[in-house]
Design an enzyme around this catalytic site. Structure first.
Site, PDB file in Angstrom:
ATOM      1  N   GLU A  30       0.984  -1.247  -0.226  1.00  0.00           N
ATOM      2  CA  GLU A  30       0.049  -0.218  -0.050  1.00  0.00           C
ATOM      3  C   GLU A  30       0.863   1.396  -0.054  1.00  0.00           C
ATOM      4  OE1 GLU A  30      -3.992  -0.473   2.203  1.00  0.00           O
ATOM      5  OE2 GLU A  30      -2.445  -1.246   3.681  1.00  0.00           O
ATOM      6  N   LYS A 107     -11.765   4.239   1.190  1.00  0.00           N
ATOM      7  CA  LYS A 107     -10.680   3.505   0.722  1.00  0.00           C
ATOM      8  C   LYS A 107     -11.212   2.432  -0.022  1.00  0.00           C
ATOM      9  CE  LYS A 107      -6.564   1.494   2.344  1.00  0.00           C
ATOM     10  NZ  LYS A 107      -5.743   1.105   3.485  1.00  0.00           N
TER      11      LYS A 107
END
Length: 128
Positions: A30, A107
């Site tokens: 990420e 997200k």
């Protein structure tokens, strides 16, 4: 025209769907690859001065707020969307006319091993 001078409820200015690319998350991939984050804002403020003057200087410039929010999301990675949401709220509250800020951080590509459409966190912060 009605007299709303005694109305304590601030007006609400909303900007939704602010798409940013950030490198937030607890996993190395990420941080390395980044992913989209989508931000929704609702700001509590008194818009009467701007309504009377018809002057941008008398209200919150939502274009400037969006620029600042994008910069807050797209720099300085953090682990949690809770931390990111607080950072965004702090940016919104920098303008003294903003009485409170409701921030939702989406997200949509969160690393979850399941089919889902979104992960979202909403916080509300008030001027202290």
């Amino acid at each position: 025209m009605t007299d709303q001078s005694l109305d304590p409820t601030p007006d609400e200015m909303a900007v939704t769907g602010i798409v940013c690319h950030g490198h937030h998350g607890v996993f190395d991939f990420e941080r390395r690859e980044g992913q989209p984050f989508v931000v929704d804002l609702v700001l509590g403020l008194d818009t009467r001065p701007a309504a009377l003057s018809d002057d941008l200087r008398d209200t919150v410039d939502y274009g400037s707020v969006v620029t600042s929010v994008k910069a807050a999301v797209e720099t300085d990675p953090v682990d949690l969307i809770e931390t990111l949401a607080q950072r965004i709220a702090d940016v919104c509250l920098l303008d003294g006319r903003v009485e409170w800020a409701r921030v939702t951080v989406h997200k949509p590509d969160a690393p979850i091993d399941a089919t889902f459409s979104d992960v979202a966190l909403t916080i509300t912060r008030r001027r202290t």
